[in-house]
Design a protein around this motif. Structure first.
Motif, PDB file in Angstrom:
ATOM      1  N   VAL A  67       0.864  -1.169   0.000  1.00 21.44           N
ATOM      2  CA  VAL A  67       0.000   0.000   0.000  1.00 21.44           C
ATOM      3  C   VAL A  67       0.902   1.219   0.000  1.00 21.44           C
ATOM      4  CG1 VAL A  67      -1.776   1.241   1.277  1.00 21.44           C
ATOM      5  CG2 VAL A  67      -1.740  -1.255   1.298  1.00 21.44           C
ATOM      6  N   THR A  68       0.711   2.123  -0.964  1.00 19.82           N
ATOM      7  CA  THR A  68       1.567   3.302  -1.062  1.00 19.82           C
ATOM      8  C   THR A  68       0.908   4.555  -0.510  1.00 19.82           C
ATOM      9  OG1 THR A  68       0.797   3.692  -3.316  1.00 19.82           O
ATOM     10  CG2 THR A  68       2.844   2.443  -3.057  1.00 19.82           C
ATOM     11  N   ASN A  69      -0.265   4.426   0.070  1.00 27.64           N
ATOM     12  CA  ASN A  69      -0.975   5.560   0.632  1.00 27.64           C
ATOM     13  C   ASN A  69      -0.492   5.795   2.059  1.00 27.64           C
ATOM     14  OD1 ASN A  69      -2.801   7.562   1.042  1.00 27.64           O
ATOM     15  ND2 ASN A  69      -4.568   6.233   1.240  1.00 27.64           N
ATOM     16  N   PRO A  70       0.180   6.928   2.342  1.00 33.03           N
ATOM     17  CA  PRO A  70       0.695   7.146   3.693  1.00 33.03           C
ATOM     18  C   PRO A  70      -0.445   7.385   4.684  1.00 33.03           C
ATOM     19  CG  PRO A  70       1.177   9.050   2.312  1.00 33.03           C
ATOM     20  CD  PRO A  70       0.522   8.008   1.444  1.00 33.03           C
ATOM     21  N   VAL A  71      -0.749   6.371   5.474  1.00 34.22           N
ATOM     22  CA  VAL A  71      -1.826   6.464   6.437  1.00 34.22           C
ATOM     23  C   VAL A  71      -1.311   6.398   7.872  1.00 34.22           C
ATOM     24  CG1 VAL A  71      -3.562   5.518   4.889  1.00 34.22           C
ATOM     25  CG2 VAL A  71      -2.226   3.976   6.293  1.00 34.22           C
ATOM     26  N   MET A  72      -0.017   6.228   8.042  1.00 36.85           N
ATOM     27  CA  MET A  72       0.559   6.099   9.374  1.00 36.85           C
ATOM     28  C   MET A  72       1.733   7.053   9.529  1.00 36.85           C
ATOM     29  SD  MET A  72       0.750   2.118  10.362  1.00 36.85           S
ATOM     30  CE  MET A  72       0.446   1.117   8.933  1.00 36.85           C
ATOM     31  N   GLN A  73       2.025   7.349  10.774  1.00 41.98           N
ATOM     32  CA  GLN A  73       3.172   8.174  11.110  1.00 41.98           C
ATOM     33  C   GLN A  73       3.939   7.454  12.208  1.00 41.98           C
ATOM     34  OE1 GLN A  73       3.807  11.155   9.587  1.00 41.98           O
ATOM     35  NE2 GLN A  73       5.650  11.574  10.752  1.00 41.98           N
ATOM     36  N   VAL A  74       5.237   7.349  12.039  1.00 40.66           N
ATOM     37  CA  VAL A  74       6.106   6.764  13.047  1.00 40.66           C
ATOM     38  C   VAL A  74       6.688   7.923  13.861  1.00 40.66           C
ATOM     39  CG1 VAL A  74       8.242   5.471  13.413  1.00 40.66           C
ATOM     40  CG2 VAL A  74       6.640   4.752  11.630  1.00 40.66           C
ATOM     41  N   GLU A  75       6.634   7.800  15.171  1.00 38.82           N
ATOM     42  CA  GLU A  75       7.212   8.804  16.063  1.00 38.82           C
ATOM     43  C   GLU A  75       8.631   8.377  16.421  1.00 38.82           C
ATOM     44  OE1 GLU A  75       5.500  11.571  16.780  1.00 38.82           O
ATOM     45  OE2 GLU A  75       3.787  10.820  15.650  1.00 38.82           O
ATOM     46  N   PHE A  76       9.400   9.291  16.978  1.00 35.06           N
ATOM     47  CA  PHE A  76      10.767   8.976  17.372  1.00 35.06           C
ATOM     48  C   PHE A  76      11.020   9.441  18.795  1.00 35.06           C
ATOM     49  CE2 PHE A  76      10.891   9.170  12.796  1.00 35.06           C
ATOM     50  CZ  PHE A  76      11.665   8.072  12.473  1.00 35.06           C
ATOM     51  N   ALA A  77      11.771   8.644  19.555  1.00 39.14           N
ATOM     52  CA  ALA A  77      12.234   8.998  20.896  1.00 39.14           C
ATOM     53  C   ALA A  77      13.711   8.636  20.955  1.00 39.14           C
ATOM     54  CB  ALA A  77      11.449   8.260  21.963  1.00 39.14           C
ATOM     55  N   ASP A  78      14.539   9.621  21.194  1.00 35.61           N
ATOM     56  CA  ASP A  78      15.994   9.417  21.223  1.00 35.61           C
ATOM     57  C   ASP A  78      16.499   8.745  19.948  1.00 35.61           C
ATOM     58  OD1 ASP A  78      16.222  10.543  23.814  1.00 35.61           O
ATOM     59  OD2 ASP A  78      15.657   8.620  24.705  1.00 35.61           O
ATOM     60  N   GLY A  79      15.911   9.120  18.802  1.00 37.29           N
ATOM     61  CA  GLY A  79      16.345   8.598  17.518  1.00 37.29           C
ATOM     62  C   GLY A  79      15.812   7.219  17.175  1.00 37.29           C
ATOM     63  N   GLN A  80      15.048   6.609  18.082  1.00 34.73           N
ATOM     64  CA  GLN A  80      14.503   5.282  17.850  1.00 34.73           C
ATOM     65  C   GLN A  80      13.030   5.387  17.463  1.00 34.73           C
ATOM     66  OE1 GLN A  80      16.381   2.415  17.827  1.00 34.73           O
ATOM     67  NE2 GLN A  80      17.994   3.936  18.012  1.00 34.73           N
ATOM     68  N   PRO A  81      12.598   4.608  16.465  1.00 38.07           N
ATOM     69  CA  PRO A  81      11.200   4.679  16.030  1.00 38.07           C
ATOM     70  C   PRO A  81      10.251   4.051  17.047  1.00 38.07           C
ATOM     71  CG  PRO A  81      12.353   2.962  14.834  1.00 38.07           C
ATOM     72  CD  PRO A  81      13.379   3.668  15.667  1.00 38.07           C
ATOM     73  N   ILE A  82       9.083   4.666  17.164  1.00 34.63           N
ATOM     74  CA  ILE A  82       8.020   4.149  18.025  1.00 34.63           C
ATOM     75  C   ILE A  82       6.771   4.042  17.164  1.00 34.63           C
ATOM     76  CG2 ILE A  82       6.576   4.586  20.043  1.00 34.63           C
ATOM     77  CD1 ILE A  82       8.925   6.258  21.133  1.00 34.63           C
ATOM     78  N   VAL A  83       6.201   2.842  17.100  1.00 36.18           N
ATOM     79  CA  VAL A  83       5.016   2.594  16.288  1.00 36.18           C
ATOM     80  C   VAL A  83       3.884   2.184  17.219  1.00 36.18           C
ATOM     81  CG1 VAL A  83       4.051   1.263  14.384  1.00 36.18           C
ATOM     82  CG2 VAL A  83       6.482   1.837  14.381  1.00 36.18           C
ATOM     83  N   ASP A  84       2.737   2.804  17.056  1.00 40.15           N
ATOM     84  CA  ASP A  84       1.566   2.473  17.854  1.00 40.15           C
ATOM     85  C   ASP A  84       1.110   1.053  17.513  1.00 40.15           C
ATOM     86  OD1 ASP A  84      -0.887   2.286  19.127  1.00 40.15           O
ATOM     87  OD2 ASP A  84      -1.592   4.241  18.437  1.00 40.15           O
ATOM     88  N   ALA A  85       1.052   0.185  18.511  1.00 42.75           N
ATOM     89  CA  ALA A  85       0.636  -1.202  18.302  1.00 42.75           C
ATOM     90  C   ALA A  85      -0.754  -1.291  17.686  1.00 42.75           C
ATOM     91  CB  ALA A  85       0.680  -1.966  19.625  1.00 42.75           C
ATOM     92  N   ALA A  86      -1.599  -0.316  17.980  1.00 43.85           N
ATOM     93  CA  ALA A  86      -2.961  -0.317  17.427  1.00 43.85           C
ATOM     94  C   ALA A  86      -2.953  -0.148  15.912  1.00 43.85           C
ATOM     95  CB  ALA A  86      -3.786   0.791  18.078  1.00 43.85           C
ATOM     96  N   LEU A  87      -1.865   0.363  15.351  1.00 46.16           N
ATOM     97  CA  LEU A  87      -1.757   0.506  13.899  1.00 46.16           C
ATOM     98  C   LEU A  87      -1.234  -0.767  13.238  1.00 46.16           C
ATOM     99  CD1 LEU A  87      -0.234   4.098  13.767  1.00 46.16           C
ATOM    100  CD2 LEU A  87      -2.623   3.438  13.413  1.00 46.16           C
ATOM    101  N   ILE A  88      -0.368  -1.496  13.925  1.00 44.99           N
ATOM    102  CA  ILE A  88       0.243  -2.703  13.362  1.00 44.99           C
ATOM    103  C   ILE A  88      -0.648  -3.930  13.547  1.00 44.99           C
ATOM    104  CG2 ILE A  88       2.258  -4.241  13.439  1.00 44.99           C
ATOM    105  CD1 ILE A  88       2.811  -1.462  12.281  1.00 44.99           C
ATOM    106  N   ALA A  89      -1.312  -4.035  14.687  1.00 45.78           N
ATOM    107  CA  ALA A  89      -2.129  -5.221  14.998  1.00 45.78           C
ATOM    108  C   ALA A  89      -3.097  -5.590  13.878  1.00 45.78           C
ATOM    109  CB  ALA A  89      -2.867  -5.019  16.320  1.00 45.78           C
ATOM    110  N   PRO A  90      -3.897  -4.651  13.338  1.00 42.61           N
ATOM    111  CA  PRO A  90      -4.837  -5.050  12.278  1.00 42.61           C
ATOM    112  C   PRO A  90      -4.144  -5.559  11.016  1.00 42.61           C
ATOM    113  CG  PRO A  90      -5.330  -2.827  13.086  1.00 42.61           C
ATOM    114  CD  PRO A  90      -4.055  -3.266  13.716  1.00 42.61           C
TER     115      PRO A  90
END
Length: 96
Positions: free
Chosen positions: A5-28
């Motif tokens: 899917v090439t439609n950007p529907v998610m945003q990855v956040e960063f903390a101290d240079g490390q990516p943080i992904v909301d589990a609620a976005l990946i689970a489905p």
């Protein structure tokens, strides 16, 4: 077959240079509810990977989540915008 899917529907956040992904976005994407995803993460049944781009891909990230049934890969821009999401069914063993 995998689906990209090439439609950007998610945003990855960063903390101290490390990516943080909301589990609620990946689970489905793994056909899981949030609790099921969290249980599999805590048990080690979902593995994760992070690759940082080089050369022409400098600044991009590729985040991979692998469960017993799915491999989900997010390719992200430097600002965390998800450029593509790929989902691939993991082959089952003959005993399943």
């Amino acid at each position: 077959m995998g689906k990209v899917v090439t439609n950007p529907v998610m945003q990855v956040e960063f903390a101290d240079g490390q990516p943080i992904v909301d589990a609620a976005l990946i689970a489905p994407l793994m056909d899981l509810d949030l609790i099921g995803f969290q249980v599999l993460m805590q048990s080690g049944s979902i593995s994760t990977g992070l690759e940082r781009g080089t050369g022409d891909d400098t600044g991009k990230l590729r985040l991979t989540f692998v469960s017993p049934r799915w491999r989900v890969r997010l390719t992200c821009a430097e600002d965390g915008t998800v450029l593509t999401t790929a989902r691939l069914r993991v082959a089952r063993s003959p005993s399943e």
